[in-house]
Motif scaffolding. Sequence first.
Motif, PDB file in Angstrom:
ATOM      1  N   PRO A 123       0.811  -1.224   0.000  1.00  0.00           N
ATOM      2  CA  PRO A 123       0.000   0.000   0.000  1.00  0.00           C
ATOM      3  C   PRO A 123       0.841   1.271   0.000  1.00  0.00           C
ATOM      4  CG  PRO A 123      -0.119  -1.079   2.123  1.00  0.00           C
ATOM      5  CD  PRO A 123       0.573  -2.022   1.210  1.00  0.00           C
ATOM      6  N   SER A 124       2.047   1.191   0.556  1.00  0.00           N
ATOM      7  CA  SER A 124       2.923   2.364   0.524  1.00  0.00           C
ATOM      8  C   SER A 124       3.258   2.721  -0.920  1.00  0.00           C
ATOM      9  CB  SER A 124       4.208   2.091   1.302  1.00  0.00           C
ATOM     10  OG  SER A 124       3.940   1.872   2.675  1.00  0.00           O
ATOM     11  N   ALA A 125       3.626   1.712  -1.703  1.00  0.00           N
ATOM     12  CA  ALA A 125       3.941   1.948  -3.114  1.00  0.00           C
ATOM     13  C   ALA A 125       2.711   2.434  -3.876  1.00  0.00           C
ATOM     14  CB  ALA A 125       4.484   0.667  -3.745  1.00  0.00           C
ATOM     15  N   ALA A 126       1.552   1.855  -3.568  1.00  0.00           N
ATOM     16  CA  ALA A 126       0.319   2.259  -4.247  1.00  0.00           C
ATOM     17  C   ALA A 126      -0.042   3.696  -3.912  1.00  0.00           C
ATOM     18  CB  ALA A 126      -0.816   1.320  -3.851  1.00  0.00           C
ATOM     19  N   CYS A 127       0.150   4.076  -2.648  1.00  0.00           N
ATOM     20  CA  CYS A 127      -0.156   5.441  -2.209  1.00  0.00           C
ATOM     21  C   CYS A 127       0.716   6.458  -2.943  1.00  0.00           C
ATOM     22  CB  CYS A 127       0.038   5.548  -0.704  1.00  0.00           C
ATOM     23  SG  CYS A 127      -0.249   7.189  -0.017  1.00  0.00           S
ATOM     24  N   ILE A 128       2.006   6.191  -2.982  1.00  0.00           N
ATOM     25  CA  ILE A 128       2.928   7.109  -3.659  1.00  0.00           C
ATOM     26  C   ILE A 128       2.638   7.181  -5.146  1.00  0.00           C
ATOM     27  CG2 ILE A 128       5.355   7.476  -4.260  1.00  0.00           C
ATOM     28  CD1 ILE A 128       6.058   6.214  -1.537  1.00  0.00           C
ATOM     29  N   THR A 129       2.368   6.031  -5.760  1.00  0.00           N
ATOM     30  CA  THR A 129       2.064   6.000  -7.189  1.00  0.00           C
ATOM     31  C   THR A 129       0.819   6.811  -7.508  1.00  0.00           C
ATOM     32  OG1 THR A 129       3.073   3.802  -7.399  1.00  0.00           O
ATOM     33  CG2 THR A 129       1.559   4.502  -9.149  1.00  0.00           C
ATOM     34  N   GLY A 130      -0.230   6.621  -6.718  1.00  0.00           N
ATOM     35  CA  GLY A 130      -1.471   7.354  -6.943  1.00  0.00           C
ATOM     36  C   GLY A 130      -1.289   8.852  -6.823  1.00  0.00           C
ATOM     37  N   MET A 131      -0.544   9.274  -5.811  1.00  0.00           N
ATOM     38  CA  MET A 131      -0.318  10.715  -5.621  1.00  0.00           C
ATOM     39  C   MET A 131       0.481  11.310  -6.765  1.00  0.00           C
ATOM     40  SD  MET A 131       0.306  11.284  -1.529  1.00  0.00           S
ATOM     41  CE  MET A 131       1.760  10.223  -1.453  1.00  0.00           C
ATOM     42  N   LEU A 132       1.516  10.596  -7.207  1.00  0.00           N
ATOM     43  CA  LEU A 132       2.355  11.116  -8.281  1.00  0.00           C
ATOM     44  C   LEU A 132       1.622  11.167  -9.610  1.00  0.00           C
ATOM     45  CD1 LEU A 132       5.795   9.435  -7.470  1.00  0.00           C
ATOM     46  CD2 LEU A 132       5.095  11.805  -7.051  1.00  0.00           C
ATOM     47  N   VAL A 133       0.857  10.128  -9.927  1.00  0.00           N
ATOM     48  CA  VAL A 133       0.088  10.135 -11.170  1.00  0.00           C
ATOM     49  C   VAL A 133      -0.888  11.304 -11.170  1.00  0.00           C
ATOM     50  CG1 VAL A 133      -1.662   8.891 -12.496  1.00  0.00           C
ATOM     51  CG2 VAL A 133       0.335   7.663 -11.616  1.00  0.00           C
ATOM     52  N   GLN A 134      -1.575  11.501 -10.058  1.00  0.00           N
ATOM     53  CA  GLN A 134      -2.517  12.614  -9.949  1.00  0.00           C
ATOM     54  C   GLN A 134      -1.817  13.957 -10.129  1.00  0.00           C
ATOM     55  OE1 GLN A 134      -5.757  12.954  -9.616  1.00  0.00           O
ATOM     56  NE2 GLN A 134      -5.840  15.129  -9.099  1.00  0.00           N
ATOM     57  N   TYR A 135      -0.648  14.105  -9.517  1.00  0.00           N
ATOM     58  CA  TYR A 135       0.057  15.392  -9.574  1.00  0.00           C
ATOM     59  C   TYR A 135       0.574  15.686 -10.985  1.00  0.00           C
ATOM     60  CZ  TYR A 135       3.352  19.123  -8.647  1.00  0.00           C
ATOM     61  OH  TYR A 135       4.035  20.320  -8.686  1.00  0.00           O
ATOM     62  N   PHE A 136       1.207  14.706 -11.609  1.00  0.00           N
ATOM     63  CA  PHE A 136       1.797  14.952 -12.924  1.00  0.00           C
ATOM     64  C   PHE A 136       0.739  15.073 -14.027  1.00  0.00           C
ATOM     65  CE2 PHE A 136       5.632  13.123 -10.874  1.00  0.00           C
ATOM     66  CZ  PHE A 136       6.480  14.200 -11.099  1.00  0.00           C
ATOM     67  N   ARG A 137      -0.419  14.513 -13.787  1.00  0.00           N
ATOM     68  CA  ARG A 137      -1.472  14.602 -14.801  1.00  0.00           C
ATOM     69  C   ARG A 137      -2.305  15.874 -14.646  1.00  0.00           C
ATOM     70  NH1 ARG A 137      -6.083  10.014 -16.276  1.00  0.00           N
ATOM     71  NH2 ARG A 137      -7.021  11.183 -18.009  1.00  0.00           N
TER      72      ARG A 137
END
Length: 313
Positions: A290-304
Amino acid sequence: ALLSCSSSNPRNTTHTTADTYKRRMSTTDEQVQMLTDRLAALEANADQIWILIAGFLVFWMHTGFAMLEAGSVRRKNTVNILFKNLGTIAIGAIMYFFVGYAFAYGQEHTRGGFIGSGDYALTKSNNDTKHLWFFQFAFAATASTILSGAIAGRAKLEAYFIACIFIVGFIYPVVSHWVWSEDGWLSAFQEPKDRIGHSQDENTCGFIDYAGSGVVHLCGGTIGLMGSIMVGARTGRWENPEHFQAHNYALVAIGVLILWFGWYGFNCGSTLAFDGQNASKVAVTTTLSPSAACITGMLVQYFRFHKWDITMA
């Protein structure tokens, strides 16, 4: 006379010593057996307590689902969502008690590995196995809760409660029987010669699902997908997306953290035994994933979208 007396004493002493040794050995064997029985009982009790504690954590996850869903919907749908999550537990417990557990793990008159039968209302279970009912009930209710979140704000209470009855009372038990019952047609516990629909090679095994990624989440997710397709999008959802933002980010964050905490019971408890080494490995995985999923979700949202959004974490 002296010779006779002296010659008899060693024999008497030897017999006495032998008898004493036998009695002591008999006593020692009894003590060892008693100690072995006590250790076995202690191990069984430790397994039961471990599974119960894990089940308590899985039960607590429904608080997380309620908080996450209530915070993610519009304010006017909050009570509806809370009712659904509370109803899931109450309806799920009754249905799984009377028929669900029997369909999942009953071993009387099984139907070709499709569905179980027997032990309705736990009539054949004793206190040595009731912890398994509780743990599996918490899993079954989770499968239904996935539908609650998938159709949040788009279904009446009555409709969801009817769906919950069928999910916990029939759909989930049948799927779990396929994989986790000794008689299931996909079960890894089946002998190769008794397997249906896949290789009977002695070197292969059946469907292995450690903690329910397929049995619970794929099953619940598929039900949620079908429910979403049936009810469709909320009116105006895509025309005015700003009107459908989460109304309480605090509840969203609290819900996620409660779910994360409960997942340690979900996954670590699936060892089904007081097994520290395997549970420790599972706890590490349950932390990193879940740590990896949390970071991935935040980064995808930010860069998009060039902004941070906690609902994507």
